[in-house]
Design a protein around this motif. Structure first.
Motif, PDB file in Angstrom:
ATOM      1  N   THR A   1      10.567  37.022  57.134  1.00  0.00           N
ATOM      2  CA  THR A   1      11.072  37.073  55.761  1.00  0.00           C
ATOM      3  C   THR A   1       9.996  37.579  54.816  1.00  0.00           C
ATOM      4  O   THR A   1       8.818  37.643  55.167  1.00  0.00           O
ATOM      5  CB  THR A   1      11.530  35.676  55.285  1.00  0.00           C
ATOM      6  N   MET A   2      10.384  37.928  53.603  1.00  0.00           N
ATOM      7  CA  MET A   2       9.452  38.417  52.593  1.00  0.00           C
ATOM      8  C   MET A   2       8.369  37.390  52.314  1.00  0.00           C
ATOM      9  O   MET A   2       7.197  37.719  52.251  1.00  0.00           O
ATOM     10  CB  MET A   2      10.198  38.756  51.297  1.00  0.00           C
ATOM     11  N   ALA A   3       8.734  36.115  52.185  1.00  0.00           N
ATOM     12  CA  ALA A   3       7.757  35.065  51.909  1.00  0.00           C
ATOM     13  C   ALA A   3       6.761  34.951  53.056  1.00  0.00           C
ATOM     14  O   ALA A   3       5.566  34.776  52.840  1.00  0.00           O
ATOM     15  CB  ALA A   3       8.454  33.737  51.667  1.00  0.00           C
ATOM     16  N   GLU A   4       7.244  35.064  54.296  1.00  0.00           N
ATOM     17  CA  GLU A   4       6.355  34.995  55.450  1.00  0.00           C
ATOM     18  C   GLU A   4       5.403  36.186  55.481  1.00  0.00           C
ATOM     19  O   GLU A   4       4.235  36.047  55.805  1.00  0.00           O
ATOM     20  CB  GLU A   4       7.166  34.937  56.746  1.00  0.00           C
ATOM     21  N   THR A   5       5.875  37.364  55.125  1.00  0.00           N
ATOM     22  CA  THR A   5       5.032  38.556  55.100  1.00  0.00           C
ATOM     23  C   THR A   5       3.926  38.395  54.076  1.00  0.00           C
ATOM     24  O   THR A   5       2.769  38.694  54.349  1.00  0.00           O
ATOM     25  CB  THR A   5       5.875  39.806  54.765  1.00  0.00           C
ATOM     26  N   GLU A   6       4.258  37.891  52.891  1.00  0.00           N
ATOM     27  CA  GLU A   6       3.253  37.687  51.860  1.00  0.00           C
ATOM     28  C   GLU A   6       2.227  36.661  52.288  1.00  0.00           C
ATOM     29  O   GLU A   6       1.044  36.794  52.007  1.00  0.00           O
ATOM     30  CB  GLU A   6       3.911  37.292  50.537  1.00  0.00           C
TER      31      GLU A   6
ATOM     32  N   ASP B   1       3.562  47.073  48.284  1.00  0.00           N
ATOM     33  CA  ASP B   1       3.640  47.884  47.079  1.00  0.00           C
ATOM     34  C   ASP B   1       5.032  47.675  46.497  1.00  0.00           C
ATOM     35  O   ASP B   1       6.017  48.136  47.045  1.00  0.00           O
ATOM     36  CB  ASP B   1       3.415  49.360  47.401  1.00  0.00           C
ATOM     37  N   ARG B   2       5.095  46.930  45.408  1.00  0.00           N
ATOM     38  CA  ARG B   2       6.382  46.582  44.819  1.00  0.00           C
ATOM     39  C   ARG B   2       6.858  47.609  43.799  1.00  0.00           C
ATOM     40  O   ARG B   2       7.890  47.427  43.187  1.00  0.00           O
ATOM     41  CB  ARG B   2       6.294  45.205  44.163  1.00  0.00           C
TER      42      ARG B   2
ATOM     43  N   THR C   1       8.423  51.055  42.404  1.00  0.00           N
ATOM     44  CA  THR C   1       9.460  51.967  42.877  1.00  0.00           C
ATOM     45  C   THR C   1       8.831  53.316  43.214  1.00  0.00           C
ATOM     46  O   THR C   1       7.700  53.624  42.815  1.00  0.00           O
ATOM     47  CB  THR C   1      10.536  52.182  41.797  1.00  0.00           C
ATOM     48  N   LEU C   2       9.580  54.143  43.899  1.00  0.00           N
ATOM     49  CA  LEU C   2       9.118  55.490  44.233  1.00  0.00           C
ATOM     50  C   LEU C   2       8.846  56.281  42.947  1.00  0.00           C
ATOM     51  O   LEU C   2       7.867  57.021  42.861  1.00  0.00           O
ATOM     52  CB  LEU C   2      10.141  56.206  45.112  1.00  0.00           C
ATOM     53  N   ALA C   3       9.684  56.091  41.939  1.00  0.00           N
ATOM     54  CA  ALA C   3       9.486  56.790  40.662  1.00  0.00           C
ATOM     55  C   ALA C   3       8.178  56.360  40.007  1.00  0.00           C
ATOM     56  O   ALA C   3       7.458  57.198  39.441  1.00  0.00           O
ATOM     57  CB  ALA C   3      10.658  56.524  39.727  1.00  0.00           C
ATOM     58  N   MET C   4       7.847  55.082  40.092  1.00  0.00           N
ATOM     59  CA  MET C   4       6.576  54.598  39.530  1.00  0.00           C
ATOM     60  C   MET C   4       5.382  55.200  40.275  1.00  0.00           C
ATOM     61  O   MET C   4       4.390  55.585  39.664  1.00  0.00           O
ATOM     62  CB  MET C   4       6.504  53.079  39.588  1.00  0.00           C
ATOM     63  N   GLN C   5       5.491  55.276  41.591  1.00  0.00           N
ATOM     64  CA  GLN C   5       4.424  55.854  42.390  1.00  0.00           C
ATOM     65  C   GLN C   5       4.261  57.342  42.071  1.00  0.00           C
ATOM     66  O   GLN C   5       3.140  57.849  41.967  1.00  0.00           O
ATOM     67  CB  GLN C   5       4.708  55.664  43.878  1.00  0.00           C
TER      68      GLN C   5
END
Length: 95
Positions: A5-10, A17-18, A20-24
């Motif tokens: 899960t996301m919590a486990e990954t963190e 990298d949270r 968005t592609l547009a931000m990057q």
């Protein structure tokens, strides 16, 4: 063993990298502008940039809107995006 899960990954200390592609993309374009890869007043051609970065025009336009909001670029109505003609000091103040 199930999916992680996301919590486990963190908790594993894996950086995510949270943005968005547009931000990057906006970050990459901002860096290019500030490094002088685009001259002041230069047109930012949507077709070429979307091909170069391998993104859709919608994503590119979203990134350009972010830079517009920062004051780095300007939009000519129904025409083109341009690097804003401003001093280097003004550009650095934006960043």
């Amino acid at each position: 063993m199930g999916a992680v899960t996301m919590a486990e990954t963190e908790s594993l200390g894996i950086p995510l990298d949270r943005r968005t592609l547009a931000m990057q993309l906006a970050d990459a374009l901002r860096d290019a502008i500030l490094q002088g890869k685009f001259e002041l007043g230069a047109v930012l051609p949507e077709a070429r940039l979307s091909d170069e970065f391998k993104v859709g025009r919608g994503t590119l336009r979203e990134a350009l809107q972010l830079l517009y909001a920062e004051g780095l670029i300007e939009k000519e109505p129904r025409k083109a995006w341009r690097v804003r003609k401003s001093s280097d000091k003004a550009a650095w103040e934006v960043v």
